[in-house]
Enzyme design. Structure first.
Site, mmCIF file in Angstrom:
data_model
loop_
_atom_site.group_PDB
_atom_site.id
_atom_site.type_symbol
_atom_site.label_atom_id
_atom_site.label_comp_id
_atom_site.label_asym_id
_atom_site.label_seq_id
_atom_site.Cartn_x
_atom_site.Cartn_y
_atom_site.Cartn_z
ATOM 1 N N GLN A 72 0.825 -1.211 0.000
ATOM 2 C CA GLN A 72 0.000 0.000 0.000
ATOM 3 C C GLN A 72 0.863 1.267 0.000
ATOM 4 O O GLN A 72 0.511 2.260 -0.617
ATOM 5 C CB GLN A 72 -0.910 0.011 1.234
ATOM 6 C CG GLN A 72 -1.951 -1.102 1.250
ATOM 7 C CD GLN A 72 -2.779 -1.074 2.519
ATOM 8 O OE1 GLN A 72 -3.028 -0.011 3.080
ATOM 9 N NE2 GLN A 72 -3.194 -2.236 2.985
ATOM 10 N N CYS A 73 2.001 1.211 0.718
ATOM 11 C CA CYS A 73 2.895 2.379 0.779
ATOM 12 C C CYS A 73 3.821 2.388 -0.441
ATOM 13 O O CYS A 73 4.069 1.352 -1.059
ATOM 14 C CB CYS A 73 3.729 2.344 2.052
ATOM 15 S SG CYS A 73 2.745 2.406 3.572
ATOM 16 N N THR A 74 4.317 3.570 -0.752
ATOM 17 C CA THR A 74 5.277 3.693 -1.846
ATOM 18 C C THR A 74 6.661 3.350 -1.306
ATOM 19 O O THR A 74 7.384 4.210 -0.810
ATOM 20 C CB THR A 74 5.263 5.123 -2.415
ATOM 21 O OG1 THR A 74 3.930 5.468 -2.765
ATOM 22 C CG2 THR A 74 6.148 5.211 -3.646
#
Length: 711
Positions: free
Chosen positions: A573-575
């Site tokens: 979900q996070c970059t």
């Protein structure tokens, strides 16, 4: 002999002139306000000069911001500066800054001048001038700073010991005429070596010995004994700021006093060293011969000669006044400093750089995260002054290390909104930036909207549409694929320059979107793609017959954008990217924009790559203008690609843009709530069905060692 001597002309010196940079007054004001207060004690400073470098222009003594001590420096200490700078020979000075205009006018100028001249006299007798010859050019400045009206009154003096009787001039001519060709060549080489050494580049007075075999050596003044005698020609050299063909510069005055006082020499051959564009020029440099009579008073160290040296203003002695009410405003000063690098580019490296178009371009940054922060700063460095950032998130504790516009304070109390915090910090960096922050989430396909929220989402769509319409350039810098769909559609319909930067873990994509399907250019014929419904015109690297519209971020897709965050772990979900990736991609994205703005075809420019044949109809001072740049950190490589638009694209195809223009926000809402609608509309659904019926027959080739796929 006495009669002959009386007929010789008096040696006349070209007066020294000063030039005071605005930064000098800015630092003096800061010192006065923040540290000195009412203390008007003298302050040691430094001035800078260099040998004359032009046949028609003399050099001046420059007073810069670095001439003064910083606020953190002790008042009694001289300012620090780097040694060995050939273009900034440092000389010591003193500034007397009074508290009132009346106090400035009441200063005993002659006493101050004599006090500074006595320092030179003492340095000559003590031998300090032999160790540090720059003290021979010591200077003095008196000033009053009116910080209400930003008026600065000042007067500069260059103390010179008066020879009584005056020195007479036997003769003076270019060094190339006084020396033999071999001697002149050797002297040029020796001067070049002296000027290129960090140890001697800023030593303004020196000894030149010319041997009988034409070899030349340059030595420090303290090495007089080593070069005296042996039948060598002796020249007393100095950096001459004067350009006049028959007169030496002002620094020679105190030099003559030292030569006679220390070594009792009456007939002096001096070298006025001058340069032409940074190189020794024996045609501009002068060699002269002067005769000095014995001043009786000089035998006594305690009896100091008279001194002169107050600078002339408009042909007569008098102080100067400069008003910097506008220039001294910190914002205006920041603008001047920020544009300096860009203006210097125009001198030689990039004369065609258009600073006006850069400063007038309005940039919309969608996303104020890792990419958005870097792009904003890079835009400012290129002279872009109008920036809007759009983001709905808040600054988290994990952000400041990777996102350069945020600090720990921005994370406290739940965190500030990124769009607001980024604008605040941009203005801290550069007060003149016209930045605006917009707190807004971008509606996305695959994220269905409940009926009770439809009106709110449609308002966000309209707001995004208006933002894109009111800007010249759109940067797509968001984290997810689907968040780029709506701005891509709006930009294609509005014919805006659009640039995407996207990051993987260790790879990146930077690309410019092609013009919308209904765009046209006077310089470039734009055509819509034709072909069978099942053809995907993407990823083409070969040359095409005639220009084709370049593709957008979605032209390679065979599916509509959907929710990419559902059912994902935290790292998905996070970059999650390598830290060095975002600065590289951001810099390339901004460089791509600058290339577009300076290309004669602008948004309609064809995609170029390094190995392609580029038309020679226009200059390319910034290099090629690629369509896509894909980079890989594991291999430390990047490639330039060209991908043309697809008639089945879910964002920029004629079908989709036409449907949006006909139905407006009703179409947008349907695309958001039903992603398969875009696939049906563009023919992707039929395409996927048709490909499932293909029989693929693989031919094995046992002779080949390498496998490759040709698209």
């Amino acid at each position: 002999m006495a009669d002959v001597s009386e007929k010789k002309p008096i040696l006349q010196f070209a007066p020294f002139q000063s030039v005071v940079d605005e930064g000098f007054w800015h630092r003096l004001s800061s010192l006065k306000l923040n540290k000195l207060g009412i203390d008007d004690s003298p302050i040691p400073i430094s001035g800078f000069y260099a040998p004359c470098s032009h046949a028609q222009v003399s050099n001046h003594l420059s007073l810069l911001a670095e001439s003064l001590p910083t606020e953190a420096t002790e008042q009694a200490c001289a300012p620090s500066f780097s040694l060995g700078n050939r273009n900034k020979c440092s000389v010591p000075g003193t500034i007397y800054n009074t508290n009132t205009l009346e106090g400035y006018r009441a200063l005993d100028k002659q006493s101050l001048l004599k006090a500074e001249a006595k320092k030179i006299w003492d340095d000559i007798h003590s031998g300090k001038a032999l160790e540090d010859s720059a003290v021979l050019s010591r200077f003095l400045i008196i000033s009053f700073a009116d910080l209400k009206k930003w008026n600065f009154y000042y007067w500069v003096a260059f103390p010179a010991l008066v020879l009584e009787p005056a020195a007479t001039l036997v003769g003076i001519k270019p060094a190339s005429q006084w020396l033999s060709p071999e001697e002149a060549e050797c002297l040029s080489a020796a001067c070049r070596e002296w000027r290129n050494s960090n140890l001697t580049a800023d030593v303004p007075f020196f000894l030149v010995s010319v041997a009988s075999d034409s070899s030349v050596k340059i030595r420090h003044l303290k090495d007089w004994e080593a070069c005296n005698g042996n039948g060598q020609k002796m020249l007393f050299g100095f950096y001459d700021p004067c350009h006049l063909p028959h007169n030496p510069g002002w620094p020679l005055r105190n030099y003559l006093a030292l030569i006679f006082t220390k070594w009792k020499i009456r007939r002096i051959h001096f070298l006025c060293y001058r340069e032409n564009r940074g190189f020794a020029d024996m045609g501009l440099s002068l060699v002269g011969e002067a005769l000095i009579s014995v001043p009786e008073v000089w035998k006594d160290h305690n009896s100091m000669p008279n001194a002169v040296g107050w600078e002339y203003n408009m042909g007569k002695k008098g102080s100067k006044c400069v008003n910097l009410a506008k220039a001294m405003d910190p914002t205006r000063l920041a603008i001047s400093a920020a544009d300096l690098n860009l203006k210097l580019m125009r001198w030689r490296a990039l004369p065609s750089l258009d600073l006006n178009i850069l400063s007038a371009t309005k940039c919309l940054l969608l996303g104020a995260g890792t990419l958005g922060c870097q792009v904003a700063r890079m835009l400012m460095a290129w002279g872009v002054r109008k920036i809007t950032l759009v983001d709905s998130g808040k600054v988290a504790m994990s952000n400041p290390l990777r996102q350069s516009l945020y600090t720990l304070n921005d994370c406290l109390n739940g965190g500030e909104f990124k769009a607001i915090s980024a604008v605040k910090n941009l203005k801290q960096i550069f007060p003149a930036v016209e930045a605006e922050g917009v707190i807004m989430a971008i509606p996305m396909p695959g994220h269905p909207v409940p009926s009770q929220e439809e009106e709110s989402v449609l308002n966000d769509c309209r707001r995004l549409h208006d933002l894109i319409n009111s800007h010249d350039v759109v940067f797509l810098l968001t984290d997810t694929r689907e968040s780029r769909w709506l701005p891509t559609l709006f930009s294609a319909a509005s014919k805006k320059i659009t640039i995407t930067a996207a990051l993987g873990f260790d790879s990146f994509l930077v690309m410019r979107h092609g013009a919308g399907p209904f765009s046209s250019s006077k310089n470039l014929k734009t055509q819509t793609l034709s072909g069978p419904p099942d053809s995907m015109d993407t990823g083409l690297l070969s040359d095409n017959n005639g220009p084709q519209r370049l593709g957008c971020y979605f032209c390679n897709d065979v599916v509509a954008p959907i929710d990419s965050t559902a059912n994902r772990t935290l790292d998905q979900q996070c970059t999650v990217t390598r830290p060095g990736l975002a600065p590289i991609a951001s810099a390339l994205a901004v460089e791509l924009l600058v290339g577009i703005l300076h290309h004669p075809h602008g948004i309609h420019a064809e995609g170029e790559h390094a190995n392609a044949h580029i038309s020679a109809n226009y200059e390319q001072p910034l290099g090629i203008l690629p369509h896509q740049i894909r980079g890989s950190l594991p291999q430390f490589s990047q490639i330039s690609l060209v991908g043309h638009s697809s008639r089945s694209c879910t964002a920029c195809s004629e079908t989709v843009v036409s449907e949006y223009q006909d139905r407006g926000m009703e179409f947008v809402l349907q695309a958001i709530n039903h992603p398969t609608y875009l696939e049906d509309l563009t023919g992707l659904t039929d395409l996927m069905k048709s490909t499932s019926s293909f029989d693929v027959d693989w031919d094995k080739d046992d002779d080949g060692d390498d496998d490759f796929v040709e698209i």
